[in-house]
Design an enzyme around this catalytic site. Structure first.
Site, PDB file in Angstrom:
ATOM      1  N   LYS A 135       0.822  -1.218   0.000  1.00  0.00           N
ATOM      2  CA  LYS A 135       0.000   0.000   0.000  1.00  0.00           C
ATOM      3  C   LYS A 135       0.856   1.268   0.000  1.00  0.00           C
ATOM      4  CE  LYS A 135      -3.880  -2.302   2.143  1.00  0.00           C
ATOM      5  NZ  LYS A 135      -4.469  -2.679   0.860  1.00  0.00           N
ATOM      6  N   THR A 194     -14.784   5.006   0.099  1.00  0.00           N
ATOM      7  CA  THR A 194     -14.827   4.457  -1.260  1.00  0.00           C
ATOM      8  C   THR A 194     -15.766   3.248  -1.273  1.00  0.00           C
ATOM      9  OG1 THR A 194     -12.851   3.099  -0.837  1.00  0.00           O
ATOM     10  CG2 THR A 194     -12.500   5.266  -1.818  1.00  0.00           C
ATOM     11  N   GLY A 200     -16.267   1.053  -4.186  1.00  0.00           N
ATOM     12  CA  GLY A 200     -16.072   0.195  -5.350  1.00  0.00           C
ATOM     13  C   GLY A 200     -16.889   0.686  -6.538  1.00  0.00           C
ATOM     14  N   ALA A 208      -4.861  -2.388  -6.098  1.00  0.00           N
ATOM     15  CA  ALA A 208      -4.292  -1.034  -6.069  1.00  0.00           C
ATOM     16  C   ALA A 208      -5.272   0.052  -6.521  1.00  0.00           C
ATOM     17  CB  ALA A 208      -2.988  -0.925  -6.851  1.00  0.00           C
ATOM     18  N   ALA A 209      -6.535  -0.295  -6.757  1.00  0.00           N
ATOM     19  CA  ALA A 209      -7.503   0.745  -7.156  1.00  0.00           C
ATOM     20  C   ALA A 209      -7.646   1.793  -6.046  1.00  0.00           C
ATOM     21  CB  ALA A 209      -8.850   0.109  -7.466  1.00  0.00           C
ATOM     22  N   GLY A 210      -7.738   1.322  -4.793  1.00  0.00           N
ATOM     23  CA  GLY A 210      -7.865   2.258  -3.671  1.00  0.00           C
ATOM     24  C   GLY A 210      -6.615   3.112  -3.516  1.00  0.00           C
ATOM     25  N   ASP A 211      -5.442   2.515  -3.730  1.00  0.00           N
ATOM     26  CA  ASP A 211      -4.183   3.266  -3.609  1.00  0.00           C
ATOM     27  C   ASP A 211      -4.080   4.316  -4.720  1.00  0.00           C
ATOM     28  OD1 ASP A 211      -3.505   1.505  -1.512  1.00  0.00           O
ATOM     29  OD2 ASP A 211      -2.613   0.083  -2.917  1.00  0.00           O
TER      30      ASP A 211
HETATM   31  O1  RIB Z   1      -3.685  -2.213  -1.868  1.00  0.00           O
HETATM   32  C1  RIB Z   1      -3.120  -3.244  -2.643  1.00  0.00           C
HETATM   33  C2  RIB Z   1      -1.884  -3.778  -1.973  1.00  0.00           C
HETATM   34  O2  RIB Z   1      -2.261  -4.381  -0.744  1.00  0.00           O
HETATM   35  C3  RIB Z   1      -1.152  -4.860  -2.720  1.00  0.00           C
HETATM   36  O3  RIB Z   1      -0.226  -4.336  -3.639  1.00  0.00           O
HETATM   37  C4  RIB Z   1      -0.558  -5.701  -1.610  1.00  0.00           C
HETATM   38  O4  RIB Z   1       0.826  -5.633  -1.546  1.00  0.00           O
HETATM   39  C5  RIB Z   1      -1.212  -5.215  -0.318  1.00  0.00           C
HETATM   40  O5  RIB Z   1      -0.365  -4.405   0.416  1.00  0.00           O
END
Ligand code: RIB
Length: 317
Positions: free
Chosen positions: A48, A227, A229, A256-259
């Site tokens: 993350k 969020t 989805g 990784a959509a949230g990130d």
């Molecule tokens: O948010 C997605 C991430 O969560 C992934 O890349 C994984 O490594 C976990 O940390």
């Protein structure tokens, strides 16, 4: 401010995890006792902290990351991946006594994922108070999650507050937040499950998310984004709550959509734009992310986000 206008790039410090994601694509998640033929397996940079740093950098911010990897090939690969995005990795420590963090990511044909994280060196992150204070000087946001020790996150939040740097917290994986920390948070970004755990309210609709957001704001945080989805996101601040819908896209992988959302939101806020502009850009960035496989390779550049379709207008709740 219009998020498309140009100005000096904002500075952002991310405290967070670095994981090598071991990604297995499967038709569906196996049931207990079931053996399944998977489609493929790949090692892809993730975590993350790393993903959020990459999202901020690809949105045009000057980013430095505070974290820890093991003295192994995965640690070196993750460090190099960040450097390719221009991220300052001088505060990424190497701890030879632990392996680099790993995440087992199972992605179903629907694009939905299930993730198991093995913290490894992420559990060894230790804040250097003096160095962090210098790094936070002139920085718009400190971003943190809960994949590094919560005591270190709390120390960094306190240092940011002292330095006049705003804190954007993504409490994932979710854990209770200490009473003293709530007022240090400028912007809290949570998904439905995290909103439900932290507010103690059921979150099954945008209206539920608004009520959960209000109850978390009452604990001292200035703004909350929940969020949802495919149902978009809900923004809650002193002006009330708004529902931001999203555009339907073909989902390949939601990892990784949230990130990605969070990075676009942070850079937009750091540039002086409104919460609604930030949420709208975050939704567009996340929509592009889920059309590509993997974590960091799927995070779009700002130019691609600005070219993408606009979601429907937000509505007050
Ligand atoms: O948010 C997605 C991430 O969560 C992934 O890349 C994984 O490594 C976990 O940390």
């Amino acid at each position: 401010m219009n998020p498309t206008s140009s100005s000096a790039p904002p500075r952002i410090v991310v405290l967070g995890s670095l994981n090598m994601d071991l990604v297995v694509r499967v038709p569906h998640a196996p049931a207990a006792g079931e053996t399944l033929q998977g489609h493929s397996i790949h090692s892809i940079p993730g975590g993350k902290g790393g993903n959020q740093a990459v999202s901020c950098a690809r949105q045009g911010a000057l980013v430095s990351l505070v974290g820890c990897v093991g003295a192994d090939a995965n640690g070196e690969a993750l460090r190099q991946a960040l450097q390719q995005d221009g991220i300052d990795t001088s505060a990424v420590a190497t701890d030879a006594s632990a392996p680099t963090g790993t995440a087992l990511v199972m992605v179903e044909d629907t694009g939905q994922n299930r993730i198991v994280v093995i913290a490894g060196a992420n559990a060894r992150v230790e804040i250097d108070d003096v160095a962090l204070a210098a790094r936070l000087h002139g920085t718009a946001f400190l971003i943190a999650q809960f994949e590094t020790p919560i005591a270190q996150v709390a120390r960094a939040m306190t240092a940011a507050h002292r330095a006049g740097c705003r804190v954007l917290l993504n409490p994932s994986p979710v854990q209770p937040i200490d009473d003293a920390l709530w007022p240090l948070i400028d912007t809290l970004v949570v998904n439905e499950v995290e909103a439900q755990t932290l507010s103690g309210r059921l979150v099954e609709s945008p209206r539920d998310a608004a009520m959960a957001g209000e109850s978390m704001r009452a604990r001292g945080v200035a703004r909350v984004v929940v969020t949802l989805g495919a149902s978009g996101a809900v923004a809650v601040d002193a002006d009330g709550a708004r529902h931001h819908p999203t555009l339907p896209v073909e989902t390949v992988d939601t990892t990784a959509a949230g990130d990605t959302f969070l990075g676009a939101l942070a850079v937009t806020l750091a540039s002086g734009a409104s919460l609604d502009e930030g949420v709208s850009l975050g939704i567009r960035a996340a929509a592009l992310c889920i059309t590509q496989p993997g974590a960091q390779p799927s995070i779009p550049l700002r130019s691609a986000v600005l070219r993408s379709a606009l979601p429907p207008a937000w509505t007050p709740l």
